[in-house]
Design a protein around this motif. Structure first.
Motif, short mmCIF file in Angstrom:
data_model
loop_
_atom_site.label_atom_id
_atom_site.label_comp_id
_atom_site.label_asym_id
_atom_site.label_seq_id
_atom_site.Cartn_x
_atom_site.Cartn_y
_atom_site.Cartn_z
N LYS A 110 0.84 -1.21 0.00
CA LYS A 110 0.00 0.00 0.00
C LYS A 110 0.87 1.26 0.00
O LYS A 110 0.65 2.16 -0.81
N HIS A 111 1.86 1.33 0.90
CA HIS A 111 2.70 2.53 0.99
C HIS A 111 3.51 2.76 -0.29
O HIS A 111 3.73 3.90 -0.69
N TYR A 112 3.94 1.68 -0.92
CA TYR A 112 4.74 1.81 -2.14
C TYR A 112 3.87 1.76 -3.42
O TYR A 112 4.41 1.75 -4.51
N LYS A 113 2.55 1.69 -3.22
CA LYS A 113 1.59 1.69 -4.35
C LYS A 113 1.95 0.59 -5.36
O LYS A 113 2.10 0.84 -6.56
N LEU A 114 2.04 -0.64 -4.87
CA LEU A 114 2.48 -1.75 -5.70
C LEU A 114 1.33 -2.67 -6.15
O LEU A 114 1.59 -3.68 -6.79
N TYR A 115 0.10 -2.33 -5.82
CA TYR A 115 -1.01 -3.23 -6.15
C TYR A 115 -1.19 -3.41 -7.65
O TYR A 115 -1.67 -4.44 -8.11
N SER A 116 -0.80 -2.42 -8.44
CA SER A 116 -0.94 -2.57 -9.89
C SER A 116 0.38 -2.90 -10.58
O SER A 116 0.48 -2.85 -11.81
N GLU A 117 1.41 -3.22 -9.80
CA GLU A 117 2.73 -3.54 -10.35
C GLU A 117 2.66 -4.79 -11.21
O GLU A 117 2.26 -5.86 -10.76
N SER A 118 3.04 -4.66 -12.47
CA SER A 118 2.93 -5.77 -13.42
C SER A 118 3.79 -6.97 -13.02
O SER A 118 3.39 -8.12 -13.20
N ALA A 119 4.97 -6.72 -12.45
CA ALA A 119 5.83 -7.83 -12.04
C ALA A 119 5.15 -8.69 -10.98
O ALA A 119 5.35 -9.91 -10.94
N LEU A 120 4.34 -8.07 -10.13
CA LEU A 120 3.64 -8.83 -9.10
C LEU A 120 2.46 -9.60 -9.68
O LEU A 120 2.15 -10.71 -9.23
N LYS A 121 1.82 -9.03 -10.68
CA LYS A 121 0.70 -9.72 -11.32
C LYS A 121 1.17 -11.00 -12.01
O LYS A 121 0.46 -12.00 -12.04
N GLU A 122 2.39 -10.96 -12.55
CA GLU A 122 2.93 -12.12 -13.25
C GLU A 122 3.20 -13.30 -12.32
O GLU A 122 3.21 -14.44 -12.77
N VAL A 123 3.44 -13.03 -11.05
CA VAL A 123 3.75 -14.11 -10.11
C VAL A 123 2.64 -14.31 -9.08
O VAL A 123 2.85 -14.92 -8.04
N GLN A 124 1.45 -13.83 -9.39
CA GLN A 124 0.32 -13.93 -8.48
C GLN A 124 0.12 -15.39 -8.06
O GLN A 124 0.13 -16.30 -8.90
N GLY A 125 -0.02 -15.61 -6.77
CA GLY A 125 -0.19 -16.95 -6.24
C GLY A 125 1.10 -17.56 -5.72
O GLY A 125 1.08 -18.51 -4.94
N ASN A 126 2.24 -17.04 -6.15
CA ASN A 126 3.54 -17.52 -5.67
C ASN A 126 4.03 -16.52 -4.62
O ASN A 126 4.70 -15.54 -4.93
N LEU A 127 3.67 -16.80 -3.36
CA LEU A 127 3.92 -15.85 -2.27
C LEU A 127 5.39 -15.53 -2.09
O LEU A 127 5.77 -14.37 -1.90
N ASP A 128 6.25 -16.54 -2.14
CA ASP A 128 7.68 -16.31 -1.96
C ASP A 128 8.24 -15.40 -3.06
O ASP A 128 9.01 -14.49 -2.79
#
Length: 198
Positions: free
Chosen positions: A159-177
């Motif tokens: 939230k603080h770094y405004k990363l909810y729409s970060e594409s790199a995170l969307k690509e690994v969604q479900g892989n918590l590590d």
């Protein structure tokens, strides 16, 4: 408690302790505020007693994140470019993704609700009885720094770094590590670049 030595910064010594189950966060915050207001000898004594960076442990993504913030604060101090009053508050400012000092202290510093804290002391030499002094201030359990990973609140960091729409995170969604590794890389890079960007 961990100790880091920085010979390139006038032989600075940095002590770091991690506390869990903190029960007096509101009293610590009140004490810091009051120490800043007090004048004279009593004010100086109280300011020295709370001369630490008190950081909400939930917002630290890794040991590297913390060490990068410490290094950047030491660098700013060595260059005479502190944006805050002390190297300890500079550590908090460096961790915050924006340049707002008040916001940095509110977000990353001790709050009334804090139950986990990282306590940092920057000094020019080893300070006698420092661990006891930390424990006199913080009512909680000092735990090994490896416990930090269980305290980190990844959703608040995102939230603080405004990363909810970060594409790199969307690509690994479900892989918590993998997601946490990417978040940590972004956060550490942001802290490392902060002095360059401002």
């Amino acid at each position: 408690m961990e100790t880091y030595y920085y010979s390139q910064f006038n032989h600075a010594v940095v002590h770091v302790a991690l506390f869990d189950d903190v029960t007096n966060a509101a009293a610590i915050r009140s004490r810091i505020v009051q120490a800043a207001r007090n004048l004279g000898v009593d004010g100086n004594t109280e300011r020295e007693a709370v001369n630490f960076a008190f950081i909400d442990a939930r917002l630290i993504s890794s040991s590297l994140h913390l060490q990068t913030a410490i290094y950047q604060a030491l660098l700013s101090e060595a260059q005479g470019q502190l944006r805050t009053k002390t190297v300890h508050s500079e550590i908090l400012w460096t961790m915050n993704p924006t340049n707002n000092i008040t916001e940095a202290i509110r977000r990353y510093g001790v709050s009334d609700e804090s139950t986990t804290l990282v306590v940092v002391r920057v000094d020019v030499s080893d300070t006698p009885d420092l661990q006891r002094r930390m424990c006199d201030i913080v009512q909680g359990c000092m735990v090994p720094f490896q416990a930090l990973g269980q305290m980190t609140d990844w959703s608040i960091i995102k939230k603080h770094y405004k990363l909810y729409s970060e594409s790199a995170l969307k690509e690994v969604q479900g892989n918590l590590d993998r997601e946490r590794s990417i978040i940590d890389n972004i956060v550490v890079s942001s802290v490392a670049m902060k002095n360059v960007m401002t």
